[in-house]
Design a protein around this motif. Sequence first.
Motif, PDB file in Angstrom:
ATOM      1  N   PHE A  55       0.844  -1.182   0.000  1.00  0.00           N
ATOM      2  CA  PHE A  55       0.000   0.000   0.000  1.00  0.00           C
ATOM      3  C   PHE A  55       0.886   1.241   0.000  1.00  0.00           C
ATOM      4  N   ASN A  56       0.298   2.378  -0.327  1.00  0.00           N
ATOM      5  CA  ASN A  56       1.025   3.651  -0.294  1.00  0.00           C
ATOM      6  C   ASN A  56       0.808   4.312   1.055  1.00  0.00           C
ATOM      7  N   ILE A  57       1.871   4.415   1.828  1.00  0.00           N
ATOM      8  CA  ILE A  57       1.776   5.116   3.109  1.00  0.00           C
ATOM      9  C   ILE A  57       1.772   6.615   2.816  1.00  0.00           C
ATOM     10  N   LEU A  58       0.986   7.347   3.586  1.00  0.00           N
ATOM     11  CA  LEU A  58       0.895   8.790   3.419  1.00  0.00           C
ATOM     12  C   LEU A  58       1.588   9.510   4.563  1.00  0.00           C
ATOM     13  N   GLN A 100      -1.265   9.403   8.035  1.00  0.00           N
ATOM     14  CA  GLN A 100      -1.443   7.960   8.150  1.00  0.00           C
ATOM     15  C   GLN A 100      -2.802   7.604   8.760  1.00  0.00           C
ATOM     16  N   LEU A 101      -3.470   8.588   9.363  1.00  0.00           N
ATOM     17  CA  LEU A 101      -4.840   8.345   9.839  1.00  0.00           C
ATOM     18  C   LEU A 101      -5.728   7.910   8.677  1.00  0.00           C
ATOM     19  N   PHE A 102      -5.464   8.425   7.469  1.00  0.00           N
ATOM     20  CA  PHE A 102      -6.231   8.012   6.287  1.00  0.00           C
ATOM     21  C   PHE A 102      -5.924   6.560   5.928  1.00  0.00           C
ATOM     22  N   GLY A 107      -8.118   0.891   6.150  1.00  0.00           N
ATOM     23  CA  GLY A 107      -7.880  -0.498   6.540  1.00  0.00           C
ATOM     24  C   GLY A 107      -6.517  -1.024   6.151  1.00  0.00           C
ATOM     25  N   GLU A 108      -5.626  -0.153   5.695  1.00  0.00           N
ATOM     26  CA  GLU A 108      -4.277  -0.568   5.313  1.00  0.00           C
ATOM     27  C   GLU A 108      -3.349  -0.633   6.514  1.00  0.00           C
ATOM     28  N   MET A 109      -3.650   0.179   7.524  1.00  0.00           N
ATOM     29  CA  MET A 109      -2.837   0.242   8.732  1.00  0.00           C
ATOM     30  C   MET A 109      -3.757   0.192   9.952  1.00  0.00           C
ATOM     31  N   SER A 110      -3.137   0.039  11.097  1.00  0.00           N
ATOM     32  CA  SER A 110      -3.821   0.117  12.377  1.00  0.00           C
ATOM     33  C   SER A 110      -3.206   1.289  13.144  1.00  0.00           C
ATOM     34  N   LEU A 111      -3.878   1.759  14.164  1.00  0.00           N
ATOM     35  CA  LEU A 111      -3.256   2.802  14.990  1.00  0.00           C
ATOM     36  C   LEU A 111      -2.013   2.255  15.681  1.00  0.00           C
ATOM     37  N   VAL A 112      -2.072   0.990  16.108  1.00  0.00           N
ATOM     38  CA  VAL A 112      -0.951   0.371  16.814  1.00  0.00           C
ATOM     39  C   VAL A 112      -0.578  -0.935  16.108  1.00  0.00           C
ATOM     40  N   GLY A 113       0.710  -1.126  15.898  1.00  0.00           N
ATOM     41  CA  GLY A 113       1.199  -2.339  15.257  1.00  0.00           C
ATOM     42  C   GLY A 113       2.672  -2.201  14.947  1.00  0.00           C
ATOM     43  N   PRO A 114       3.241  -3.174  14.241  1.00  0.00           N
ATOM     44  CA  PRO A 114       4.642  -3.065  13.840  1.00  0.00           C
ATOM     45  C   PRO A 114       4.836  -1.873  12.908  1.00  0.00           C
TER      46      PRO A 114
END
Length: 190
Positions: A55-58, A100-102, A107-114
């Motif tokens: 995915f493209n991180i913002l 990254q909130l977007f 659903g590409e990221m979580s608030l907390v994770g690796p």
Amino acid sequence: MYERYGKRLLDIILSLAATIILAIPMGLVALWIKLDSPGPVFFKQRRVGKGKTHFNILKFRTMRGDTPHDVPTHLLKDADSYITGSGAFLRKTSLDELPQLFNVLKGEMSLVGPRPIIQDEVLKYGPYIKDFYMVRPGVTGMWQTSGRSDTTYEERVQMDTWYVRNWNVWFDIVLIWRTVAVVLKHKGAY
């Protein structure tokens, strides 16, 4: 299984609330970036996500538009010369991470994770990459609250693996709380 749904629900609620609350400040940051240097407001980079997806991180752009983005910042000769005036502030305060909130809402990221990684970093995880693929990468996590850039890569991999194997909702809440403290102290942000 229900905990995973709870994690996603928490991600959506908190990200949506943060996006609404921070809409005006994020708009002002976007305007500052536009006035500070030519180029797009957002920086996009391909990252590896859950289940080997990409995915493209913002992020808010912190470097000049002519920066070679296919070269990691730490390998650029005189990398500081590429950082814009607004970019130095955004990096120090971690405000460059807000878009990254977007990614979380999509659903590409979580608030907390690796920590999200690029494809070239997959090999550095060795056999632990299987743990990484099990969850969505996070805007924050153990690495971001445990020294950030002051830790070794091996320590980061171990933190990511420990998080995946020991995850629970309450620990996520603790890490979000710790993130606020770390960001306010500007600890490990470069």
